[in-house]
Design a protein around this motif. Structure first.
Motif, PDB file in Angstrom:
ATOM      1  N   ALA A 188       0.801  -1.235   0.000  1.00  0.00           N
ATOM      2  CA  ALA A 188       0.000   0.000   0.000  1.00  0.00           C
ATOM      3  C   ALA A 188       0.834   1.286   0.000  1.00  0.00           C
ATOM      4  CB  ALA A 188      -0.964  -0.015   1.184  1.00  0.00           C
ATOM      5  N   ALA A 189       1.997   1.250   0.660  1.00  0.00           N
ATOM      6  CA  ALA A 189       2.795   2.479   0.742  1.00  0.00           C
ATOM      7  C   ALA A 189       3.600   2.720  -0.537  1.00  0.00           C
ATOM      8  CB  ALA A 189       3.738   2.390   1.938  1.00  0.00           C
ATOM      9  N   LYS A 190       3.617   1.725  -1.396  1.00  0.00           N
ATOM     10  CA  LYS A 190       4.340   1.823  -2.670  1.00  0.00           C
ATOM     11  C   LYS A 190       3.357   2.228  -3.773  1.00  0.00           C
ATOM     12  CE  LYS A 190       8.399   0.886  -1.118  1.00  0.00           C
ATOM     13  NZ  LYS A 190       9.042  -0.395  -1.090  1.00  0.00           N
ATOM     14  N   PRO A 191       3.874   2.542  -4.976  1.00  0.00           N
ATOM     15  CA  PRO A 191       2.964   3.101  -5.996  1.00  0.00           C
ATOM     16  C   PRO A 191       1.897   2.134  -6.521  1.00  0.00           C
ATOM     17  CG  PRO A 191       5.285   3.331  -6.645  1.00  0.00           C
ATOM     18  CD  PRO A 191       5.263   2.500  -5.413  1.00  0.00           C
ATOM     19  N   PHE A 192       0.772   2.719  -6.862  1.00  0.00           N
ATOM     20  CA  PHE A 192      -0.264   2.041  -7.636  1.00  0.00           C
ATOM     21  C   PHE A 192      -0.251   2.729  -8.994  1.00  0.00           C
ATOM     22  CE2 PHE A 192      -4.565   2.045  -9.400  1.00  0.00           C
ATOM     23  CZ  PHE A 192      -4.924   0.716  -9.311  1.00  0.00           C
ATOM     24  N   ILE A 193       0.126   2.002 -10.016  1.00  0.00           N
ATOM     25  CA  ILE A 193       0.240   2.600 -11.352  1.00  0.00           C
ATOM     26  C   ILE A 193      -0.776   1.940 -12.273  1.00  0.00           C
ATOM     27  CG2 ILE A 193       1.775   2.977 -13.343  1.00  0.00           C
ATOM     28  CD1 ILE A 193       2.848   4.439 -10.985  1.00  0.00           C
ATOM     29  N   ALA A 194      -1.612   2.777 -12.881  1.00  0.00           N
ATOM     30  CA  ALA A 194      -2.614   2.241 -13.801  1.00  0.00           C
ATOM     31  C   ALA A 194      -2.241   2.598 -15.226  1.00  0.00           C
ATOM     32  CB  ALA A 194      -3.993   2.806 -13.462  1.00  0.00           C
ATOM     33  N   LEU A 195      -2.373   1.627 -16.101  1.00  0.00           N
ATOM     34  CA  LEU A 195      -2.091   1.868 -17.516  1.00  0.00           C
ATOM     35  C   LEU A 195      -3.273   1.337 -18.321  1.00  0.00           C
ATOM     36  CD1 LEU A 195      -0.117   2.630 -19.824  1.00  0.00           C
ATOM     37  CD2 LEU A 195       0.778   0.310 -19.666  1.00  0.00           C
ATOM     38  N   ASN A 196      -3.917   2.240 -19.049  1.00  0.00           N
ATOM     39  CA  ASN A 196      -5.042   1.816 -19.874  1.00  0.00           C
ATOM     40  C   ASN A 196      -4.519   1.392 -21.249  1.00  0.00           C
ATOM     41  OD1 ASN A 196      -7.274   1.606 -21.533  1.00  0.00           O
ATOM     42  ND2 ASN A 196      -8.403   3.183 -20.419  1.00  0.00           N
ATOM     43  N   ARG A 247      -1.690 -16.671 -17.251  1.00  0.00           N
ATOM     44  CA  ARG A 247      -0.772 -15.931 -16.379  1.00  0.00           C
ATOM     45  C   ARG A 247      -1.506 -14.857 -15.579  1.00  0.00           C
ATOM     46  NH1 ARG A 247       4.217 -16.800 -14.383  1.00  0.00           N
ATOM     47  NH2 ARG A 247       4.936 -18.521 -15.662  1.00  0.00           N
ATOM     48  N   LEU A 248      -2.437 -14.185 -16.266  1.00  0.00           N
ATOM     49  CA  LEU A 248      -3.138 -13.061 -15.618  1.00  0.00           C
ATOM     50  C   LEU A 248      -4.263 -13.544 -14.711  1.00  0.00           C
ATOM     51  CD1 LEU A 248      -3.508 -10.700 -18.738  1.00  0.00           C
ATOM     52  CD2 LEU A 248      -1.863 -10.453 -16.865  1.00  0.00           C
ATOM     53  N   ASP A 249      -4.858 -14.653 -15.112  1.00  0.00           N
ATOM     54  CA  ASP A 249      -6.092 -15.133 -14.491  1.00  0.00           C
ATOM     55  C   ASP A 249      -5.801 -16.124 -13.373  1.00  0.00           C
ATOM     56  OD1 ASP A 249      -8.802 -15.581 -14.146  1.00  0.00           O
ATOM     57  OD2 ASP A 249      -8.971 -16.973 -15.822  1.00  0.00           O
ATOM     58  N   VAL A 250      -4.850 -15.808 -12.500  1.00  0.00           N
ATOM     59  CA  VAL A 250      -4.543 -16.716 -11.394  1.00  0.00           C
ATOM     60  C   VAL A 250      -5.682 -16.646 -10.384  1.00  0.00           C
ATOM     61  CG1 VAL A 250      -2.888 -17.276  -9.581  1.00  0.00           C
ATOM     62  CG2 VAL A 250      -2.077 -16.409 -11.795  1.00  0.00           C
ATOM     63  N   ARG A 304       3.058  -6.362  -8.411  1.00  0.00           N
ATOM     64  CA  ARG A 304       1.860  -7.194  -8.371  1.00  0.00           C
ATOM     65  C   ARG A 304       1.027  -6.767  -9.574  1.00  0.00           C
ATOM     66  NH1 ARG A 304      -2.468  -8.265  -4.686  1.00  0.00           N
ATOM     67  NH2 ARG A 304      -2.945 -10.433  -5.096  1.00  0.00           N
ATOM     68  N   ILE A 305       0.657  -7.750 -10.381  1.00  0.00           N
ATOM     69  CA  ILE A 305      -0.107  -7.425 -11.580  1.00  0.00           C
ATOM     70  C   ILE A 305      -1.597  -7.624 -11.334  1.00  0.00           C
ATOM     71  CG2 ILE A 305      -0.572  -8.046 -13.986  1.00  0.00           C
ATOM     72  CD1 ILE A 305       2.110  -6.828 -13.735  1.00  0.00           C
ATOM     73  N   CYS A 306      -2.313  -6.601 -11.722  1.00  0.00           N
ATOM     74  CA  CYS A 306      -3.753  -6.663 -11.643  1.00  0.00           C
ATOM     75  C   CYS A 306      -4.230  -6.237 -13.027  1.00  0.00           C
ATOM     76  CB  CYS A 306      -4.159  -5.667 -10.561  1.00  0.00           C
ATOM     77  SG  CYS A 306      -5.842  -5.709 -10.154  1.00  0.00           S
ATOM     78  N   ALA A 307      -5.045  -7.051 -13.675  1.00  0.00           N
ATOM     79  CA  ALA A 307      -5.509  -6.694 -15.017  1.00  0.00           C
ATOM     80  C   ALA A 307      -7.028  -6.626 -15.009  1.00  0.00           C
ATOM     81  CB  ALA A 307      -5.038  -7.737 -16.024  1.00  0.00           C
ATOM     82  N   ALA A 308      -7.581  -5.822 -15.895  1.00  0.00           N
ATOM     83  CA  ALA A 308      -9.041  -5.735 -15.981  1.00  0.00           C
ATOM     84  C   ALA A 308      -9.468  -5.786 -17.431  1.00  0.00           C
ATOM     85  CB  ALA A 308      -9.544  -4.451 -15.337  1.00  0.00           C
ATOM     86  N   THR A 309     -10.657  -6.328 -17.631  1.00  0.00           N
ATOM     87  CA  THR A 309     -11.210  -6.366 -18.979  1.00  0.00           C
ATOM     88  C   THR A 309     -12.725  -6.320 -18.927  1.00  0.00           C
ATOM     89  OG1 THR A 309     -11.379  -7.658 -21.016  1.00  0.00           O
ATOM     90  CG2 THR A 309     -11.174  -8.914 -18.992  1.00  0.00           C
ATOM     91  N   SER A 310     -13.313  -5.631 -19.897  1.00  0.00           N
ATOM     92  CA  SER A 310     -14.771  -5.679 -19.979  1.00  0.00           C
ATOM     93  C   SER A 310     -15.193  -6.538 -21.167  1.00  0.00           C
ATOM     94  CB  SER A 310     -15.364  -4.262 -20.068  1.00  0.00           C
ATOM     95  OG  SER A 310     -14.703  -3.525 -21.058  1.00  0.00           O
ATOM     96  N   VAL A 311     -14.186  -7.095 -21.881  1.00  0.00           N
ATOM     97  CA  VAL A 311     -14.548  -8.026 -22.959  1.00  0.00           C
ATOM     98  C   VAL A 311     -14.261  -9.451 -22.501  1.00  0.00           C
ATOM     99  CG1 VAL A 311     -14.025  -6.323 -24.752  1.00  0.00           C
ATOM    100  CG2 VAL A 311     -12.283  -8.004 -24.127  1.00  0.00           C
ATOM    101  N   THR A 347       1.833  -1.976  -7.194  1.00  0.00           N
ATOM    102  CA  THR A 347       0.881  -2.687  -8.043  1.00  0.00           C
ATOM    103  C   THR A 347       0.805  -2.026  -9.409  1.00  0.00           C
ATOM    104  OG1 THR A 347      -0.442  -3.161  -6.072  1.00  0.00           O
ATOM    105  CG2 THR A 347      -1.529  -3.476  -8.193  1.00  0.00           C
ATOM    106  N   LEU A 348       0.810  -2.844 -10.451  1.00  0.00           N
ATOM    107  CA  LEU A 348       0.613  -2.331 -11.810  1.00  0.00           C
ATOM    108  C   LEU A 348      -0.759  -2.797 -12.279  1.00  0.00           C
ATOM    109  CD1 LEU A 348       1.643  -0.888 -14.351  1.00  0.00           C
ATOM    110  CD2 LEU A 348       2.712  -3.039 -15.045  1.00  0.00           C
ATOM    111  N   PHE A 349      -1.606  -1.834 -12.599  1.00  0.00           N
ATOM    112  CA  PHE A 349      -2.971  -2.144 -13.020  1.00  0.00           C
ATOM    113  C   PHE A 349      -3.060  -2.010 -14.535  1.00  0.00           C
ATOM    114  CE2 PHE A 349      -7.539  -0.355 -13.229  1.00  0.00           C
ATOM    115  CZ  PHE A 349      -8.069  -1.619 -13.459  1.00  0.00           C
ATOM    116  N   LEU A 350      -3.184  -3.125 -15.220  1.00  0.00           N
ATOM    117  CA  LEU A 350      -3.286  -3.122 -16.688  1.00  0.00           C
ATOM    118  C   LEU A 350      -4.762  -3.150 -17.065  1.00  0.00           C
ATOM    119  CD1 LEU A 350      -0.468  -5.722 -17.505  1.00  0.00           C
ATOM    120  CD2 LEU A 350      -0.337  -3.217 -17.645  1.00  0.00           C
ATOM    121  N   ASP A 351      -5.284  -1.970 -17.370  1.00  0.00           N
ATOM    122  CA  ASP A 351      -6.714  -1.844 -17.644  1.00  0.00           C
ATOM    123  C   ASP A 351      -6.973  -2.135 -19.120  1.00  0.00           C
ATOM    124  OD1 ASP A 351      -9.308  -1.403 -17.055  1.00  0.00           O
ATOM    125  OD2 ASP A 351      -9.126   0.751 -16.656  1.00  0.00           O
TER     126      ASP A 351
END
Ligand SMILES: Nc1ncnc2c1ncn2[C@@H]1O[C@H](COP(=O)(O)OP(=O)(O)OP(=O)(O)O)[C@@H](O)[C@H]1O
Ligand SMILES: [Mg+2]
Length: 332
Positions: A63-71, A175-178, A150-157, A110-114
């Motif tokens: 939590a104290a480290k960056p949360f980076i989101a990339l669309n 890999r993403l869907d653990v 930590r990889i977090c990915a999101a998809t609406s498809v 955390t890297l958020f791959l949107d």
């Protein structure tokens, strides 16, 4: 740039909802937050995928480290590699200075791959390699750089459908869907609507002294029957609109028509059976026959009462009479 959102630690992500499905999602987040396993968040647009990604980060040891989101959908395909992995000076035209990528920026966090489903397949292969080795190389660079993200990915498809179409790599999906978190549509947890409204009204900026708007039970019942195709995002916008139109008011059922505009789903079109055949289609003739048949049947059903027939057909009485004259329909 809007594609990168470094999270302000003072803005806590709120995942509002009391339904069983939301309680299960919250407890899943608590359970997995501290692991390093990749998380795939699925669900329709506006259902709260961003909120979950942020909450996951905030509840973790990172939590104290960056949360980076990339669309991934918002970056031009040829720029995505340098956006993710960075580049060295002179790597390509315009790369004047060396720049770290999002992986390096997210180090320790955390890297958020949107919208990960929108990534070109060539890029998917590169991402897969990085996820396997946890090492990035900047574009035009030689040095491997170890990253702890930590990889977090999101998809609406639907990524499984994308695999079937050959536009998404199955090895990357696995890999993403653990761990998967599936966000429900608002319609699937409609009992949360009142508490969500309460959350948004209490957080809307208001003039000092103006109380939050409230909705009567009758109004809430109407709202709960709406389709909310845009999910929580649409509800949030609706509350904003209500607050602007009726500051401080108690909103009743009758006030809603002004606010609901396009929120009402289009009426499904009744599809008549159609046989096209091969040759020319005399559409005018078909429509005339159809019109004649409906008017004749409706007249028969009302015993020839023109006014009642017009009402039944949704026509003005004079319009019906005009049609009957044109189509040579007489009242028996
Ligand atoms: N459970 C929730 N509690 C409170 N606010 C929520 C919740 N879910 C969504 N929101 C709010 O609704 C809006 C849309 O949510 P979010 O951006 O997370 O959706 P999304 O699933 O990422 O949509 P998209 O697929 O379009 O990116 C945001 O303003 C978010 O704060
Ligand atoms: Mg989102």
């Amino acid at each position: 740039m809007t594609l990168i959102r470094d999270l302000d630690s003072s803005t806590l992500a709120h995942l509002v909802g009391n339904t069983a499905i939301m309680a299960a999602i919250r407890s899943e987040i608590e359970k997995i937050a501290d692991t390093n396993a990749s998380v795939l968040i699925t669900g329709p647009s506006g259902s709260g995928k961003d909120v979950v990604a942020q909450l996951l980060h905030q509840r973790s040891r990172r939590a104290a480290k960056p949360f980076i989101a990339l669309n991934c959908a918002a970056v031009a395909p040829d720029l995505l590699e340098s956006e993710m992995f960075g580049h060295e000076a002179g790597a390509f035209t315009g790369a004047i200075r060396a720049r770290p990528g999002r992986f390096e920026a997210a180090h320790g966090g955390t890297l958020f791959l949107d919208e990960v489903g929108d990534m070109a397949t060539a890029m998917q292969a590169k991402l897969l390699r990085v996820l396997e080795t946890r090492v990035v190389e900047r574009v035009g660079g030689m040095l491997p750089i170890a990253v702890d993200v930590r990889i977090c990915a999101a998809t609406s498809v639907d990524l499984f459908a994308a695999i079937d179409r050959g536009v998404f790599r199955s090895d990357l999906l696995y890999r993403l869907d653990v761990i998967r978190i599936e966000m429900p549509s608002l319609a699937d947890r409609i009992d949360d609507l009142p508490i969500l409204i309460q959350h948004f009204t209490s957080r809307q900026p208001r003039d000092r002294g103006t109380p939050p708007i409230r909705f009567t039970d009758a109004a809430l019942a109407v709202l709960m029957a709406q389709p909310w195709l845009g999910n929580v995002r649409e509800l949030k916008n609706f509350v904003e609109r209500a607050q602007a139109h009726f500051p401080g008011a108690v909103i009743d059922q009758g006030d809603l028509s002004k606010l609901l505009r396009i929120a009402i789903a289009p009426r499904p079109i009744a599809k008549p059976p159609v046989t096209l055949g091969e040759g020319f289609i005399d559409l005018k003739r078909i429509l005339t026959d159809l019109e004649t048949a409906y008017i004749t049947e409706a007249l028969a059903a009302t015993g020839g009462a023109v006014a009642a027939t017009a009402k039944r057909l949704g026509l003005q009485r004079t319009t019906l009479i005009e049609k009957m004259r044109r189509l040579h329909i007489g009242v028996a």
